[in-house]
Design an enzyme around this catalytic site. Structure first.
Site, mmCIF file in Angstrom:
data_model
loop_
_atom_site.group_PDB
_atom_site.id
_atom_site.type_symbol
_atom_site.label_atom_id
_atom_site.label_comp_id
_atom_site.label_asym_id
_atom_site.label_seq_id
_atom_site.Cartn_x
_atom_site.Cartn_y
_atom_site.Cartn_z
ATOM 1 N N ASN A 10 17.645 25.633 45.760
ATOM 2 C CA ASN A 10 17.260 25.355 44.380
ATOM 3 C C ASN A 10 16.342 26.492 43.929
ATOM 4 O OD1 ASN A 10 16.280 24.431 41.969
ATOM 5 N ND2 ASN A 10 15.255 22.615 42.800
ATOM 6 N N LYS A 12 15.165 26.973 41.079
ATOM 7 C CA LYS A 12 14.265 26.535 39.999
ATOM 8 C C LYS A 12 14.296 27.576 38.863
ATOM 9 C CE LYS A 12 11.827 23.786 43.354
ATOM 10 N NZ LYS A 12 10.603 23.147 43.816
ATOM 11 N N HIS A 100 15.609 15.806 39.784
ATOM 12 C CA HIS A 100 14.569 16.475 40.575
ATOM 13 C C HIS A 100 13.194 15.976 40.114
ATOM 14 C CE1 HIS A 100 11.990 19.570 42.261
ATOM 15 N NE2 HIS A 100 12.978 19.821 43.105
ATOM 16 N N GLU A 102 10.560 17.466 39.524
ATOM 17 C CA GLU A 102 9.959 18.273 38.455
ATOM 18 C C GLU A 102 10.514 17.847 37.094
ATOM 19 O OE1 GLU A 102 10.821 22.057 40.239
ATOM 20 O OE2 GLU A 102 9.339 21.628 41.784
ATOM 21 N N GLU A 175 13.129 14.184 48.655
ATOM 22 C CA GLU A 175 12.132 15.230 48.454
ATOM 23 C C GLU A 175 10.780 14.574 48.147
ATOM 24 O OE1 GLU A 175 14.210 19.193 47.361
ATOM 25 O OE2 GLU A 175 13.528 18.201 45.547
ATOM 26 N N GLY A 181 6.697 22.598 47.462
ATOM 27 C CA GLY A 181 5.938 23.779 47.075
ATOM 28 C C GLY A 181 4.515 23.787 47.601
ATOM 29 N N SER A 221 9.260 22.149 51.226
ATOM 30 C CA SER A 221 8.679 23.164 52.122
ATOM 31 C C SER A 221 9.501 23.379 53.390
ATOM 32 C CB SER A 221 7.228 22.818 52.480
ATOM 33 O OG SER A 221 6.430 22.785 51.309
HETATM 34 P P1 13P Z 1 10.098 23.947 48.201
HETATM 35 O O1 13P Z 1 11.102 24.223 49.304
HETATM 36 O O2 13P Z 1 9.621 25.184 47.526
HETATM 37 O O3 13P Z 1 9.007 23.046 48.677
HETATM 38 O O4 13P Z 1 10.893 23.123 47.069
HETATM 39 C C1 13P Z 1 11.646 22.051 47.431
HETATM 40 C C2 13P Z 1 12.435 21.611 46.257
HETATM 41 O O5 13P Z 1 11.885 21.122 45.286
HETATM 42 C C3 13P Z 1 13.885 21.802 46.291
HETATM 43 O O6 13P Z 1 14.508 21.132 45.250
#
Ligand code: 13P
Length: 259
Positions: A10, A12, A100, A102, A175, A181, A221
């Site tokens: 992803n 983002k 997601h 976010e 997740e 992150g 992560s």
């Molecule tokens: P990170 O791997 O940067 O923690 O992000 C995970 C994520 O949100 C994948 O959709």
């Protein structure tokens, strides 16, 4: 039942077209084509990068799929700023991340929105775009101790009104928000506990056979250092990778761990 692993990146909101083409080419260079006989790999860049990234992999005859990070459930119309499923299909998208954390936290996406998107995606059986349905609890919910119920409720809501035929090709990604992150990965046992609970919820909704065939990913992560233990868990069938998917070597190393 052995499920074929899926490693999805992803990206983002990262990478302009020129940056995306460079990263896709680096990923292509790092990937051994025969890995893709054993593991499904997808990258999910921003909408503007989808076609250029697809073109890089297509030119290299590499079976890395592209996926979107979001979609709207209506096929066309007066929905300024939105992108539809037919638009994604024509680009060659094979996956679409839905719900997601976010999007839920920053853009107010609700369980009902997630359900409409999942239902619209699975309704199309020709050249399907598989939803990667994201679920996961906040730190507050984890600390309360109600995270299994919370995540199970998210799964139930995402698939409301759908049957086993609809759900079979969908993917669920666990997740935990506290691991995204932050560099704070869930311990393999913590991730396994929730992924097993997700599968149990899927079995309740769609029957054991369907649930055993569906892929449940872990995200948060994940990197080349911790992927192997996470991917070794019986109910973790792959990863949804954020930060580490922006580095070709790291992403390829995670794919290799899934072999
Ligand atoms: P990170 O791997 O940067 O923690 O992000 C995970 C994520 O949100 C994948 O959709």
């Amino acid at each position: 039942m052995s499920r074929r692993p899926l490693i999805a990146g992803n990206w983002k909101m990262n990478n302009t077209i020129s940056e995306a083409v460079v990263l896709a080419q680096e990923i292509s260079n790092e990937m051994e084509p025969d890995w893709l006989d054993h593991v499904d790999v997808a990258v999910c860049p921003p909408f503007t990068d989808l076609k250029p990234v697809w073109t890089v992999f297509d030119f290299d005859h590499l079976k890395v799929a592209v996926g979107a990070q979001n979609v709207y459930w209506e096929p066309s119309g007066a929905y300024t700023g939105e992108v539809s499923i037919p638009m994604l299909r024509e680009i060659g998208c094979r996956y679409c991340i839905v719900g997601h954390s976010e999007r839920r936290e920053l853009f107010g996406e609700t369980n009902e929105d997630v359900n409409r998107k999942v239902a619209a995606l699975v309704a199309e059986r020709v050249n399907p775009i598989r939803p990667i349905v994201c679920v996961g609890e906040s730190l507050a919910v984890r600390d309360e101790g109600t995270y299994l119920e919370y995540v199970a409720a998210q799964v139930k809501a995402a698939f409301a009104g759908l049957d086993a035929n609809d759900a079979a090709d969908a993917v669920v990604a666990y997740e935990p928000i506290w691991a995204i992150g932050t560099g704070r990965t869930a311990a393999p046992e913590q991730a396994q506990e929730v992924c097993a609970a997700i599968r149990a919820q899927l079995a309740e909704l769609f029957g054991e056979e369907c649930a055993q065939g569906m892929r449940v990913l872990y995200g948060g992560s994940m990197n080349e250092g911790n992927a192997s233990l996470l991917l070794a868990q019986p109910d973790i069938d792959g990863g949804l990778i954020g930060g580490a998917s922006l580095k070709a070597k790291s992403f390829a190393a995670i794919v290799k761990e899934a072999l």
